[in-house]
Design a protein around this motif. Structure first.
Motif, mmCIF file in Angstrom:
data_model
loop_
_atom_site.group_PDB
_atom_site.id
_atom_site.type_symbol
_atom_site.label_atom_id
_atom_site.label_comp_id
_atom_site.label_asym_id
_atom_site.label_seq_id
_atom_site.Cartn_x
_atom_site.Cartn_y
_atom_site.Cartn_z
ATOM 1 N N ASP A 145 56.672 84.575 25.695
ATOM 2 C CA ASP A 145 57.216 83.717 26.856
ATOM 3 C C ASP A 145 58.572 84.574 25.662
ATOM 4 N N ALA A 146 58.987 85.209 24.866
ATOM 5 C CA ALA A 146 59.935 86.295 24.308
ATOM 6 C C ALA A 146 60.274 87.161 24.402
ATOM 7 N N ASP A 147 61.391 88.259 24.930
ATOM 8 C CA ASP A 147 61.482 88.789 25.098
ATOM 9 C C ASP A 147 61.866 90.390 24.044
ATOM 10 N N LEU A 148 62.401 89.541 23.589
ATOM 11 C CA LEU A 148 63.238 90.058 22.154
ATOM 12 C C LEU A 148 62.675 89.082 20.810
ATOM 13 N N ILE A 149 62.695 89.632 19.672
ATOM 14 C CA ILE A 149 63.205 88.739 18.084
ATOM 15 C C ILE A 149 63.588 89.584 17.329
ATOM 16 N N ARG A 150 65.506 88.267 16.922
ATOM 17 C CA ARG A 150 65.541 89.139 16.175
ATOM 18 C C ARG A 150 65.174 88.615 14.638
ATOM 19 N N VAL A 151 65.459 89.376 13.918
ATOM 20 C CA VAL A 151 65.005 88.949 12.240
ATOM 21 C C VAL A 151 65.970 89.655 11.326
ATOM 22 N N ALA A 152 66.424 89.124 11.055
ATOM 23 C CA ALA A 152 67.232 88.936 9.536
ATOM 24 C C ALA A 152 66.343 88.529 8.135
ATOM 25 N N LEU A 153 66.772 89.745 7.089
ATOM 26 C CA LEU A 153 66.139 89.843 6.085
ATOM 27 C C LEU A 153 67.441 89.704 5.387
ATOM 28 N N CYS A 154 67.433 88.633 4.160
ATOM 29 C CA CYS A 154 68.607 88.074 3.279
ATOM 30 C C CYS A 154 68.399 88.384 2.534
ATOM 31 N N ARG A 155 68.812 88.941 1.147
ATOM 32 C CA ARG A 155 68.530 89.024 -0.244
ATOM 33 C C ARG A 155 69.934 88.341 -0.978
ATOM 34 N N VAL A 156 69.544 86.933 -1.453
ATOM 35 C CA VAL A 156 70.869 86.087 -1.123
ATOM 36 C C VAL A 156 71.222 85.035 -3.301
ATOM 37 N N HIS A 157 72.821 85.208 -3.412
ATOM 38 C CA HIS A 157 72.776 85.541 -4.629
ATOM 39 C C HIS A 157 72.057 84.294 -5.517
ATOM 40 N N GLU A 158 71.826 84.735 -6.242
ATOM 41 C CA GLU A 158 71.127 83.583 -7.112
ATOM 42 C C GLU A 158 71.476 82.162 -7.082
ATOM 43 N N GLN A 159 73.360 82.150 -7.664
ATOM 44 C CA GLN A 159 73.657 80.368 -7.433
ATOM 45 C C GLN A 159 74.328 80.142 -6.093
ATOM 46 N N ARG A 160 73.515 80.987 -4.894
ATOM 47 C CA ARG A 160 74.119 80.856 -3.962
ATOM 48 C C ARG A 160 73.020 80.153 -3.215
ATOM 49 N N VAL A 161 71.371 79.834 -3.017
ATOM 50 C CA VAL A 161 70.461 80.279 -2.856
ATOM 51 C C VAL A 161 70.880 78.812 -2.074
ATOM 52 N N GLU A 162 71.460 77.610 -2.928
ATOM 53 C CA GLU A 162 71.218 76.284 -1.617
ATOM 54 C C GLU A 162 72.622 75.693 -1.482
ATOM 55 N N HIS A 163 73.417 76.552 -1.229
ATOM 56 C CA HIS A 163 73.623 76.588 -0.485
ATOM 57 C C HIS A 163 74.107 77.457 0.722
ATOM 58 N N PHE A 164 73.138 78.358 0.475
ATOM 59 C CA PHE A 164 73.089 79.576 1.741
ATOM 60 C C PHE A 164 71.490 78.767 2.466
ATOM 61 N N THR A 165 70.975 78.093 2.340
ATOM 62 C CA THR A 165 70.372 77.211 2.480
ATOM 63 C C THR A 165 70.724 76.697 3.414
ATOM 64 N N LEU A 166 71.649 75.639 2.645
ATOM 65 C CA LEU A 166 72.408 74.690 3.797
ATOM 66 C C LEU A 166 73.203 74.851 5.156
ATOM 67 N N MET A 167 73.810 75.713 4.791
ATOM 68 C CA MET A 167 74.195 76.399 5.888
ATOM 69 C C MET A 167 73.282 77.074 6.872
ATOM 70 N N GLN A 168 72.470 77.432 6.638
ATOM 71 C CA GLN A 168 71.177 77.781 7.672
ATOM 72 C C GLN A 168 71.034 76.668 8.442
ATOM 73 N N GLU A 169 70.743 75.719 7.719
ATOM 74 C CA GLU A 169 70.065 74.314 8.050
ATOM 75 C C GLU A 169 71.240 73.535 8.754
ATOM 76 N N LYS A 170 72.879 73.692 8.211
ATOM 77 C CA LYS A 170 73.408 72.648 9.815
ATOM 78 C C LYS A 170 74.762 73.112 10.457
#
Length: 156
Positions: A57-82
């Motif tokens: 049912d999809a015509d397009l997929i967007r894939v983003a690969l992110c390497r995150v600063h170690e001290q920012r992993v928790e913030h990055f994950t929270l921002m993805q969710e919120k």
């Protein structure tokens, strides 16, 4: 360039495949491709709604690969969710997606879209504003990705 996405019911099934079948299948494909890059991501959470590895049912997929600063992993994950998830979920053309994590603070955001036009509306209207709100630039050490147009004959 081709992108191949494989989804495993469990880590045990993946490990079993790698131990029993992978080398035989890889040998049979020798010479059919070059420069393969493989990454294994563990599922963390859905983007929008219950993810299922169905691509018809999809015509397009967007894939983003992110390497995150170690001290920012928790913030990055929270921002993805919120921040990012609700924004993508509110886009009419976005079908579903998933957020995954690999070792060394690497993450994948995979989103499935009805069309390139629908994805384009989301991207141009919202990404800059969302990136500022989520402080994405402070989180990400490196970002790569691609927009993948689906080839129905390759979907299994």
């Amino acid at each position: 360039m081709a992108h191949v996405f494989a989804f495993w019911e469990s880590r045990a099934f993946y490990d079993s495949f790698m131990a029993r079948s992978h080398d035989r299948l890889a040998a049979a494909q020798s010479g059919t491709f070059k420069d393969a890059q493989v990454k294994l991501f563990e599922y963390r959470f859905d983007v929008k709604t219950g993810f299922e590895p169905r691509f018809t049912d999809a015509d397009l997929i967007r894939v983003a690969l992110c390497r995150v600063h170690e001290q920012r992993v928790e913030h990055f994950t929270l921002m993805q969710e919120k921040v990012w998830n609700p924004a993508m979920a509110g886009s009419p053309g976005m079908i579903r997606g998933m957020f995954g994590e690999a070792p060394a603070h690497e993450f994948m955001v995979l989103s499935m879209w009805r069309s390139a036009a629908e994805h384009g509306k989301y991207r141009t209207e919202r990404v800059e504003r969302l990136a500022l709100r989520a402080q994405t630039e402070a989180d990400i050490a490196a970002l790569t990705g691609d927009i993948v147009e689906m080839e129905p004959s390759w979907t299994v």
